[in-house]
Motif scaffolding. Sequence first.
Motif: not given
Length: 559
Positions: A229, A231-235, A237-238, A280-281
């Motif tokens: 998750t 690198d995921g940008d879906k809600e 995944d976050i 980076h997260n």
Amino acid sequence: MADNFCDALKKLKLTAAESTEDSLEGCLDCLLKALAHNNAEASEKIQESGLLQVFPGLLTPQSSCTPKVANIIAEVAKNEFMRSPCVEAGLIPPLVQLLNCKDQEVLLQTGRALGNICYDSHSLQAQLINMGVIPTLVKLLGVHFQNTPLTEMCLIAFGNLAELESSKEQFASTNIAEELVKLFRKQTEHEKKEMVFEVLAPLAENDMIKLQLVDAGLVECLLDVVGHTVDGDKEEDIAELKTASDLMVLLLLGDESMQKLFDEGKGSVFHQVLSWVPSHNHQLQLAGALAIANFARNDGNCIHMVDTGIVQKLLDLLDRHVEDGNVTVQHAALSALRNLAIPVVNKAKMLSAGVSEEVLKFLKSEMPPVQFKLLGTLRMLIDAQAEAAEQLGKNVKLVERLVEWCEAKDHAGVMGESNRLLSALIRHSKSKDVVRTIIQCGGVKHLATMATSEHMIMQNEALVALGLIAALDLGMAEKDLESATLVQVLHTLLSDERSAPEIKYNSMILICTVMGSEPLHKEVQGLMFLDVVSKLRSHENKTVAQQASLTEQRLTVQS
């Protein structure tokens, strides 16, 4: 529909004992239809009819009507006003008995009924725990893990029961950790994973269960979620990334589970978590810094981590968050640095790595949690480090900010830490320049107030610092000590029988020192210190008694 419903109520009430199962089932179906049509109204009529008192006799494992009766109870108990009547009708004991049944439909409806009756009631949930439902439900989860509705019913029940502290011991005596990890591995849908997560989080607050979850392989599952998750940008995944990384940090709050994962600095989990810090997260940066703070809860781990270069990773992370940075990341990184600075051997290494310079960049922060950790980190770093204490103590911007925070009455933690750092700068540097900087910035009155703290350690730190101020530059501090009513404070501390021996000893030392000032000397004479001090000559603590004799002599000579 209404007539049929009323007929069904009467028929059930009158003939439940002798009816055939076929005729009973017809009545029960009619009730379920009415509940589906208008639940609240139908529930009220069921209560008024007195039917709830009939239901316990219908809840038997042998009867084919049992799942429908349990289903009706579950539907009725969706209404808050019906929960007490269900309890008063004695429905809980027969429902709990049915959890030992093998019929999956009976189990599902029974679980729903119990869950709805006990919803939002800690006392009823505690009653279920006392009746032993936890081991029974854990067993059900293991046996029926292929049955999705039944599994979800168990998870909802666990989620509710795990909120109660009394449940943790029972959960720890089952194989819940193993079952939940096994179930988690099977899930592919976000909602299903979230359901398991919602049970894992409250359970993982218990140290014994933390260790069981680590042994059952939860950490590997969490790392897997993070990997998928990050690198995921879906809600979703976050959300999953946050839940998994938060849970990982929670597992590290247990001493045994933390040490197991640290594995003397060789643990693969430890190294993977470290790789989160330069990520980076923001969520991973936060979790990585919090994980380091948790690993840094014993000296051995701290020494190993400083020797293997973790400090630089944290400094780089902080540097990325100086300007309009993420407050939670700042707080977590400072927490980690503070913990790492506790062992004596780490202090000089961290100072030479530039930790104090990096920390000072956050002086302008207006966020109390960041201020609190910043102060704690600096205080740990300068402990017995005279040169660093002197350098920081001469930093006017720092001292001005400390004096400002000493008045942060809305944030007791920040206020306390500011006072303690002011005192520490003097105590560890023993420098006249530091004393002068603190006097010029108006810090003396705060140290005098700190001497009246309810915490003995803070009182003592204040008295030692005030003693050094008086010894190193009494002339310059005289007015401030006078306006802070220091002599009155010392009289109170010496007169108070509850004052610890160290407090009495340091108060007398300070009295002897301040008598070098004419106005302060006059105050001492005016307050009849001789009477108080002479009583302390017979104090059970020898050091206090000896100092009382010396102080008495000094007072007598100079009176």
